[in-house]
Enzyme design. Structure first.
Site, PDB file in Angstrom:
ATOM      1  N   SER A 144       0.739  -1.256  -0.102  1.00  0.00           N
ATOM      2  CA  SER A 144      -0.064  -0.061  -0.277  1.00  0.00           C
ATOM      3  C   SER A 144       1.059   1.234  -0.012  1.00  0.00           C
ATOM      4  O   SER A 144       0.100   2.562  -0.561  1.00  0.00           O
ATOM      5  CB  SER A 144      -1.027  -0.077   1.017  1.00  0.00           C
ATOM      6  OG  SER A 144      -0.185  -0.120   2.414  1.00  0.00           O
ATOM      7  N   ASP A 194      -4.163   7.488   8.541  1.00  0.00           N
ATOM      8  CA  ASP A 194      -5.272   6.514   8.943  1.00  0.00           C
ATOM      9  C   ASP A 194      -5.027   5.728  10.142  1.00  0.00           C
ATOM     10  O   ASP A 194      -5.786   4.867  10.337  1.00  0.00           O
ATOM     11  CB  ASP A 194      -6.083   5.646   7.798  1.00  0.00           C
ATOM     12  CG  ASP A 194      -4.985   4.999   7.232  1.00  0.00           C
ATOM     13  OD1 ASP A 194      -3.874   4.891   7.718  1.00  0.00           O
ATOM     14  OD2 ASP A 194      -5.283   4.409   6.291  1.00  0.00           O
ATOM     15  N   HIS A 234      -1.165   4.529   7.883  1.00  0.00           N
ATOM     16  CA  HIS A 234      -0.487   5.213   6.616  1.00  0.00           C
ATOM     17  C   HIS A 234      -0.235   6.545   6.938  1.00  0.00           C
ATOM     18  O   HIS A 234      -0.805   7.028   8.028  1.00  0.00           O
ATOM     19  CB  HIS A 234      -1.431   5.237   5.454  1.00  0.00           C
ATOM     20  CG  HIS A 234      -1.358   3.557   4.946  1.00  0.00           C
ATOM     21  ND1 HIS A 234      -2.696   2.904   5.205  1.00  0.00           N
ATOM     22  CD2 HIS A 234      -0.784   2.601   4.254  1.00  0.00           C
ATOM     23  CE1 HIS A 234      -2.827   1.958   4.735  1.00  0.00           C
ATOM     24  NE2 HIS A 234      -1.566   1.272   4.265  1.00  0.00           N
TER      25      HIS A 234
END
Length: 389
Positions: A41, A345, A348
């Protein structure tokens, strides 16, 4: 007289060969024509969004993901751009499109195989160990095999042959390996158990690099780990009432950050080994750990709030993070000024933090060896000023 002349000639030859060796060991300036990306990610520009069940889209399919720059969710796990996006901007290349789900998109100037939740080790390994890793089965080897399968198509759409195309590309190897640790950490495996994974993860990354070198790759950027002891998710999971367990300057958990350093030391050792085996290839280590950790050490210097450990987007607890009520879920709020936050979040980081990291990697001192931009015109290099320092 003859003896003096002989010594002079010998000294000259030694200096000459030393100059050649030093020059050959320094990376030459390259005008990269494309970016090829693998990983998770940290570099995913939309692959997981397209691979997900349409009836169960990921959180990054909803606002406020993407709101800062793109104004819409793109599948990036941030409020805006990622490190890979800032690298593309600096090189004057388009944002690297995700391979999965892209239609009528040219991959001539870049293609991205990074997938949210991806691991360096294959899914079968975690199943055998009894570790749940069910976000995706697109591990690093799966990404690489997919790339190999479509490589003839990529070359056919280009005026260059395959080896030339890879040689002209900046190949971003991740970050890769973070989720290999995340899954067992979140299942409360012991740190000694998790450390046993490190040599296997490093080998998986190394094997992928060697495969790409064999295909023609010449320039690799290999990121290390993040200081996860500063992330809201880990701070919540391993929260303790003992003040001595926290770093007095940052509020981070040192033992978790030390684990990241353990991974990075082994990765750097392997990169040094590869450099000796492939002296014609530039394999750069990207120090993601220190490029980010400096922001936690001196947040106000870089424009962030003091002690910026809480997530911008989340709910509950000291770190604005609750498992099962994460960013993207209905009713979960987010901060008004994401640029003042490092953590986005819980897992991240924000666009603002990515921007600072990208600057430190592209312009130093967080890439080893450093990028050589001497062949770029002044206007191109001046673009870095938009990064901040």
């Amino acid at each position: 007289m003859a003896s003096s002349l002989k010594k002079l000639i010998t000294s000259f030859l030694l200096f000459f060969f030393y100059t050649i060796i030093v020059a050959s060991s320094e990376p030459s300036c390259r005008r990269y024509k494309s970016i090829i990306s693998f990983g998770d990610s940290i570099a995913d520009t939309g692959n997981y969004l397209h691979l997900s069940d349409v009836n169960h889209p990921p959180q990054a399919a909803f606002l406020p993901y993407g709101e800062t720059f793109f104004s819409v969710p793109t599948g990036r796990d941030s409020d805006g751009r990622l490190i890979i996006d800032f690298i593309a901007e600096f090189l004057g290349l388009p944002y690297v499109p995700p391979y999965f789900g892209s239609q009528n998109v040219s991959f001539e100037q870049g293609v991205n195989f990074a997938v949210y939740g991806a691991t360096a080790l294959d899914r079968a390994f975690f199943i055998e160990k009894g570790i749940v890793s069910d976000f995706t089965n697109v591990s690093l080897s799966v990404q690489l095999n997919t790339f190999k399968q479509i490589l003839p198509t990529l070359c056919a759409s280009s005026s260059r042959d395959c080896r030339e195309m890879l040689g002209d590309s900046l190949i971003l190897m991740g970050e890769s390996g973070g989720n290999d640790y995340n899954y067992p950490f979140f299942e409360d495996k012991s740190i000694n158990e998790i450390k046993e994974l490190t040599p296997l993860i490093i080998k998986a990354i190394s094997d992928a690099i060697v495969d790409l070198i064999d295909l023609g790759g010449k320039t690799f950027l290999v990121p290390g780990s993040f200081p996860v002891g500063c992330s809201a998710a880990y701070l919540t999971l391993f929260q303790t009432a003992k003040e001595k367990d926290y770093d007095p300057l940052t509020g981070c958990l040192p033992w978790l950050n030390d684990f990241g350093k353990h991974h990075d030391e082994q990765l750097k050792t392997e990169i040094r080994r590869l450099r000796k085996l492939y002296p014609h290839v530039n394999i750069m280590y990207a120090d993601y750990y220190n490029s980010l950790y400096r922001l936690y050490q001196k947040p106000t210097k870089y424009g962030f709030k003091n002690r910026p450990l809480a997530a911008c987007c989340g709910v509950g607890g000291q770190y604005n993070f609750t498992i099962g009520e994460e960013c993207g879920y209905e009713g979960v709020g987010y901060c008004q000024n994401p640029s003042e936050y490092i953590n986005w979040d819980g897992y991240h980081i924000t666009e603002a933090a990515h921007q600072k990291m990208a600057h430190g990697i592209l312009n130093g001192p967080y890439a080893t060896p450093a990028f050589n931009w001497s062949c770029l015109d002044a206007a191109s290099v001046d673009n870095e000023s938009s990064f901040g320092s």
